[in-house]
Structure formats: structure tokens, C-alpha cells
Design an enzyme around this catalytic site. Structure first.
Site, PDB file in Angstrom:
ATOM      1  N   ASP A 100       0.866  -0.974   0.060  1.00 29.13           N
ATOM      2  CA  ASP A 100       0.069  -0.018  -0.086  1.00 29.13           C
ATOM      3  C   ASP A 100       0.744   1.175   0.038  1.00 29.13           C
ATOM      4  O   ASP A 100       1.824   1.378   0.705  1.00 29.13           O
ATOM      5  CB  ASP A 100      -0.965   0.069   1.173  1.00 29.13           C
ATOM      6  CG  ASP A 100      -2.035   0.995   1.049  1.00 29.13           C
ATOM      7  OD1 ASP A 100      -2.749   0.825  -0.118  1.00 29.13           O
ATOM      8  OD2 ASP A 100      -2.119   1.921   1.846  1.00 29.13           O
ATOM      9  N   SER A 101       0.738   2.122  -1.043  1.00 31.24           N
ATOM     10  CA  SER A 101       1.514   3.303  -1.102  1.00 31.24           C
ATOM     11  C   SER A 101       0.660   4.506  -1.388  1.00 31.24           C
ATOM     12  O   SER A 101      -0.240   4.317  -1.828  1.00 31.24           O
ATOM     13  CB  SER A 101       2.738   2.893  -1.848  1.00 31.24           C
ATOM     14  OG  SER A 101       1.917   2.502  -3.318  1.00 31.24           O
TER      15      SER A 101
END
Length: 227
Positions: free
Chosen positions: A81-82
Site C-alpha cells: 500500500d503506497s
């Protein structure tokens, strides 16, 4: 004589094809004996259900996706997740980066809204960083999650043809004002926030594959955070 293709062994818990290409290349480089073309599948190919990303941090959301992928597929799962954290905005858009404009995955709308919000912010206050949490979860329940950061600043207009998301308006430190979208895919894969997180979590992925090949070996690590 032709050999049968290697069966799927790793599932990437993402349907974002730009992200999938980056992750596949990194996995292939880290595990050279693995035929990434067949052994590594993405969420769409694996038929995974969508996951509600209701965590309050990148790490929580990465683990939510990896846990669901491992449970549904029975494979070692790799998820990330970024997003982009702008300092003057208190770390926003953060975990809401992909839906900042209200439409999930609309890169152009997200980017344009952020530029408008930063329109009056002077250059010396446009610092930001891309942040990535990468998680590995095994079907047996072992978990590892790590963080990678890529500092830089927000440009005033998009430049470059590569990458995706906010890449055209993010100039990483040390690249003379070039945006991530002006870096070659190979260079970005080597130095980005995702590369840094992946480089830290890939040893755990390799260990999970080795454990899969040698189930009589040592017990897998208990669930928890990695380095």
C-alpha cells in the site's frame, strides 16, 4: 522436450497493472530461479475478491490485502500500500492518494486536484515523500511488513512519460529536478519507495518460498511486523 510451466507460487494482491509490472520485475530479480511469468500471478488472474482497505496506515492496508490474498489463494501473498505524503498538507493525501479526487484510480483528476491545492505554496515548502508499506503473508499465517520512503518535492506541472499516479509531479531528491515520470522504469524500480520497501521484504518472501519447499524445516515465524 518442453517442460510444463511452473505453477503459481506467489500472488501479488493488486490489480493495478503499473504496480504489478514493477513488482513482478523486482520479484524476478530477487528470485532468479523463479519463472515470474507463470509462478507470480496478480489478483485478477487469481480471481481474488476486492478488499475493503479500511486501515488507518499504509502498513495496516498492506496487511489486510496480503492476508486476504493468502487466505483465498492458498499461496504466499505479497501486497503493498503506497501513496504520496505532502509535508505542508500534514501527510495528505496519504492513504487516500488513489482516490484523492473522489474517483478511485483516476490519476489525472487526483494529480490536478493536488496541484490546485498547492497552487499558492512556495517551492521551499513543497517537500513530500512517496511512502510504501510492503507485506508478505503465508497461508500458514506468518506475516512481515516493512516501510520504504522516497523523499522529494512537488513540481508545479506534470512532466515525463513514464510511471503512473503522481509520478509526473514528484521530483525525487538527487535527480536535479527530474520527475519520477522522467526516470526510466528500470531506474525508478531501483530507487523508489516501492523498491526500498520491496528490497526489505523480499528476504522474507524468499524464506517463505523455501519454507514452502521444505515444510519439515523450522517452524515459520509467528505473525508480526518485520524489520
Amino acid at each position: 522436450m518442453d517442460t510444463d510451466p511452473e505453477p503459481a507460487r506467489i500472488v501479488l494482491a493488486s490489480k493495478n497493472q503499473g504496480k504489478v509490472r514493477e513488482l513482478q520485475a523486482m520479484v524476478a530479480a530477487a528470485v532468479p530461479d523463479l519463472d515470474a511469468a507463470t509462478a507470480v500471478v496478480d489478483a485478477r488472474a487469481a480471481g481474488l475478491s476486492d478488499v475493503v482497505e479500511d486501515g488507518v496506515s499504509f502498513a495496516e492496508n498492506a496487511l489486510l490485502k496480503a492476508r486476504a490474498a493468502a487466505r483465498e489463494s492458498g499461496l504466499v501473498a505479497l501486497a503493498d500500500d503506497s501513496g504520496l505524503a505532502v509535508d505542508v498538507m500534514g501527510g495528505a493525501p496519504g492513504i487516500f492518494s488513489a482516490r484523492w479526487s473522489g474517483r478511485h484510480g483516476d490519476d489525472t483528476a487526483n494529480l490536478n486536484l493536488l496541484l490546485a491545492q498547492l497552487g499558492d505554496v512556495p517551492d521551499d515548502h513543497r517537500s513530500a515523500q512517496f511512502v510504501c508499506a510492503a507485506a508478505v503473508v503465508t497461508p500458514g499465517g506468518a506475516e512481515h511488513v516493512v516501510l520504504g520512503e522516497f523523499p522529494g518535492m512537488i513540481l508545479r506541472e506534470p512532466v515525463g512519460e513514464h510511471g503512473f499516479g503522481y509520478d509526473p509531479i514528484f521530483a525525487p531528491d538527487g535527480y536535479d529536478g527530474l520527475s519520477c515520470a522522467q526516470l526510466s522504469p528500470e531506474e525508478k524500480n531501483r530507487v523508489s519507495h516501492r523498491a526500498r520497501a520491496m528490497n526489505a521484504v523480499l528476504p522474507h518472501l524468499v524464506a517463505a518460498l523455501e519454507e514452502q519447499d521444505d515444510p519439515a524445516g523450522d517452524d515459520p515465524p509467528r505473525p508480526g511486523s518485520g524489520d
